[in-house]
Design a protein around this motif. Structure first.
Motif, PDB file in Angstrom:
ATOM      1  N   GLN A 132       0.834  -1.201   0.000  1.00 31.76           N
ATOM      2  CA  GLN A 132       0.000   0.000   0.000  1.00 31.76           C
ATOM      3  C   GLN A 132       0.873   1.257   0.000  1.00 31.76           C
ATOM      4  O   GLN A 132       0.621   2.208  -0.752  1.00 31.76           O
ATOM      5  CB  GLN A 132      -0.925  -0.013   1.222  1.00 31.76           C
ATOM      6  N   ARG A 133       1.910   1.271   0.820  1.00 30.89           N
ATOM      7  CA  ARG A 133       2.806   2.425   0.889  1.00 30.89           C
ATOM      8  C   ARG A 133       3.493   2.668  -0.454  1.00 30.89           C
ATOM      9  O   ARG A 133       3.547   3.800  -0.943  1.00 30.89           O
ATOM     10  CB  ARG A 133       3.854   2.197   1.985  1.00 30.89           C
ATOM     11  N   GLU A 134       4.010   1.598  -1.061  1.00 33.53           N
ATOM     12  CA  GLU A 134       4.718   1.749  -2.325  1.00 33.53           C
ATOM     13  C   GLU A 134       3.789   2.231  -3.448  1.00 33.53           C
ATOM     14  O   GLU A 134       4.174   3.072  -4.265  1.00 33.53           O
ATOM     15  CB  GLU A 134       5.370   0.429  -2.730  1.00 33.53           C
ATOM     16  N   LEU A 141      -1.834   5.252  -6.197  1.00 29.61           N
ATOM     17  CA  LEU A 141      -2.891   4.246  -6.241  1.00 29.61           C
ATOM     18  C   LEU A 141      -3.188   3.762  -4.825  1.00 29.61           C
ATOM     19  O   LEU A 141      -2.272   3.565  -4.026  1.00 29.61           O
ATOM     20  CB  LEU A 141      -2.464   3.035  -7.073  1.00 29.61           C
ATOM     21  N   ASP A 142      -4.464   3.551  -4.538  1.00 28.76           N
ATOM     22  CA  ASP A 142      -4.883   3.027  -3.240  1.00 28.76           C
ATOM     23  C   ASP A 142      -5.272   1.558  -3.418  1.00 28.76           C
ATOM     24  O   ASP A 142      -6.235   1.240  -4.115  1.00 28.76           O
ATOM     25  CB  ASP A 142      -6.068   3.834  -2.709  1.00 28.76           C
ATOM     26  N   LEU A 143      -4.515   0.676  -2.800  1.00 29.14           N
ATOM     27  CA  LEU A 143      -4.752  -0.762  -2.931  1.00 29.14           C
ATOM     28  C   LEU A 143      -6.168  -1.142  -2.518  1.00 29.14           C
ATOM     29  O   LEU A 143      -6.733  -2.102  -3.048  1.00 29.14           O
ATOM     30  CB  LEU A 143      -3.727  -1.520  -2.065  1.00 29.14           C
ATOM     31  N   TYR A 144      -6.744  -0.386  -1.582  1.00 31.35           N
ATOM     32  CA  TYR A 144      -8.048  -0.740  -1.019  1.00 31.35           C
ATOM     33  C   TYR A 144      -9.212   0.019  -1.661  1.00 31.35           C
ATOM     34  O   TYR A 144     -10.342  -0.073  -1.209  1.00 31.35           O
ATOM     35  CB  TYR A 144      -8.033  -0.494   0.487  1.00 31.35           C
ATOM     36  N   ASN A 145      -8.927   0.777  -2.716  1.00 36.54           N
ATOM     37  CA  ASN A 145      -9.954   1.548  -3.408  1.00 36.54           C
ATOM     38  C   ASN A 145     -10.352   0.814  -4.677  1.00 36.54           C
ATOM     39  O   ASN A 145      -9.539   0.660  -5.593  1.00 36.54           O
ATOM     40  CB  ASN A 145      -9.412   2.948  -3.726  1.00 36.54           C
ATOM     41  N   VAL A 149      -8.181  -0.477  -7.848  1.00 35.67           N
ATOM     42  CA  VAL A 149      -7.780  -1.886  -7.916  1.00 35.67           C
ATOM     43  C   VAL A 149      -9.017  -2.770  -7.775  1.00 35.67           C
ATOM     44  O   VAL A 149      -9.704  -2.747  -6.757  1.00 35.67           O
ATOM     45  CB  VAL A 149      -6.766  -2.223  -6.802  1.00 35.67           C
ATOM     46  N   CYS A 150      -9.296  -3.553  -8.820  1.00 38.96           N
ATOM     47  CA  CYS A 150     -10.464  -4.452  -8.783  1.00 38.96           C
ATOM     48  C   CYS A 150     -10.238  -5.604  -7.802  1.00 38.96           C
ATOM     49  O   CYS A 150     -11.136  -5.974  -7.042  1.00 38.96           O
ATOM     50  CB  CYS A 150     -10.740  -5.022 -10.165  1.00 38.96           C
ATOM     51  N   SER A 151      -9.046  -6.192  -7.846  1.00 39.22           N
ATOM     52  CA  SER A 151      -8.751  -7.347  -7.003  1.00 39.22           C
ATOM     53  C   SER A 151      -7.236  -7.518  -6.894  1.00 39.22           C
ATOM     54  O   SER A 151      -6.478  -7.037  -7.732  1.00 39.22           O
ATOM     55  CB  SER A 151      -9.369  -8.619  -7.585  1.00 39.22           C
ATOM     56  N   GLY A 172      -2.643  -8.772  -9.395  1.00 39.22           N
ATOM     57  CA  GLY A 172      -3.859  -7.982  -9.224  1.00 39.22           C
ATOM     58  C   GLY A 172      -4.380  -7.474 -10.550  1.00 39.22           C
ATOM     59  O   GLY A 172      -3.700  -7.533 -11.584  1.00 39.22           O
ATOM     60  N   VAL A 173      -5.595  -6.961 -10.510  1.00 38.60           N
ATOM     61  CA  VAL A 173      -6.247  -6.389 -11.689  1.00 38.60           C
ATOM     62  C   VAL A 173      -6.598  -4.942 -11.387  1.00 38.60           C
ATOM     63  O   VAL A 173      -7.270  -4.646 -10.385  1.00 38.60           O
ATOM     64  CB  VAL A 173      -7.524  -7.169 -12.074  1.00 38.60           C
ATOM     65  N   LEU A 174      -6.117  -4.033 -12.228  1.00 40.77           N
ATOM     66  CA  LEU A 174      -6.433  -2.616 -12.089  1.00 40.77           C
ATOM     67  C   LEU A 174      -7.794  -2.308 -12.702  1.00 40.77           C
ATOM     68  O   LEU A 174      -8.211  -2.953 -13.670  1.00 40.77           O
ATOM     69  CB  LEU A 174      -5.377  -1.767 -12.803  1.00 40.77           C
ATOM     70  N   ASN A 175      -8.446  -1.307 -12.186  1.00 44.48           N
ATOM     71  CA  ASN A 175      -9.730  -0.886 -12.744  1.00 44.48           C
ATOM     72  C   ASN A 175      -9.505   0.208 -13.808  1.00 44.48           C
ATOM     73  O   ASN A 175     -10.135   1.255 -13.795  1.00 44.48           O
ATOM     74  CB  ASN A 175     -10.640  -0.361 -11.633  1.00 44.48           C
TER      75      ASN A 175
END
Length: 235
Positions: A132-134, A141-145, A149-151, A172-175
């Motif tokens: 998340q920090r990186e 980008l927010d890993l939890y948004n 990020v879709c997944s 992971g998959v980006l939105n």
């Protein structure tokens, strides 16, 4: 060398936490660092966590505090063994392009970075803290948004054979489509730490054909990772 994992490793602090060097070794490391900087501009001798022990059966890492100059020295010398721990993620866009980066030292890799002491909380660690920090620092980008990020899932452990770096690797998959993500990167450049100089949005065969020989810290696991992902998609 990559292997699939189902749960994140336990991280424990070495006691004493700070790795100690002899005065003679400190002098050698300092001299090597000065020579390194003559050929590689823009590097900072920051702190990092070095894996001092890895229990394969118990899935436990023991880490101690070290410095980046020690890691550089240890890559070509046998009298110091520094093995960093990184967390990284292989993202795919909505149109099936993989996100590969080129950093400001012209090194090709996937998104991520080395684990630091601030990623430990009360002596406990979850790789997603570091990830998340990186992501925030490098790409805003927010890993939890879910708009970003879709997944995502932790999937692999990289062990240093060959090489000196342990790693916890996510996929992971980006939105975003590839064109949308490239625009997002350009629009957010002023907010970023400028660690990433260029995004490469590639299909699997293009990733496999990348020339990683110029990397002074080769991310050879990237091609191995792509082989794993291609096999999973086939099956």
């Amino acid at each position: 060398m990559l292997k699939k994992i189902r749960e994140f490793p336990v991280i424990k602090k070495k006691k004493p936490f700070e790795i100690q060097l002899t005065s003679d070794l400190e002098s050698k490391v300092e001299k090597n660092w000065k020579e390194f900087l003559k050929k590689h501009e823009g590097y900072w001798d920051g702190e990092l966590l070095s894996v001092t022990h890895f229990d394969v059966d118990a899935n436990i890492f023991v880490v101690g505090k070290a410095k980046y100059s020690w890691l550089i020295y240890s890559q070509n010398h046998e009298d110091l063994d520094i093995r960093s721990l990184f967390v990284a993620i292989l993202f795919k866009t909505l149109d099936d392009k993989y996100v590969i980066i080129k950093n400001n030292h012209d090194i090709i890799n996937i998104i991520g970075g080395m684990v630091e002491e601030k990623d430990l909380s009360n002596d406990k660690f979850h790789p997603a803290f570091c990830l998340q920090r990186e992501l925030l620092e490098e790409l805003n980008l927010d890993l939890y948004n879910r708009q970003h990020v879709c997944s995502y899932q932790m999937k692999y452990l990289n062990t240093p054979n060959p090489g000196r770096n342990y790693g916890i690797v996510y996929t992971g998959v980006l939105n975003f489509t590839s064109s949308e993500f490239l625009k997002y990167f350009i629009d957010n450049k002023s907010k970023l730490d400028h660690e990433i100089s260029k995004l490469l949005l590639l299909d699997s065969e293009e990733v496999k054909s990348l020339d990683l020989s110029g990397n002074h810290a080769p991310a050879l696991y990237v091609k191995e990772l792509m082989d794993f992902e291609t096999d999973d998609n086939v099956h």
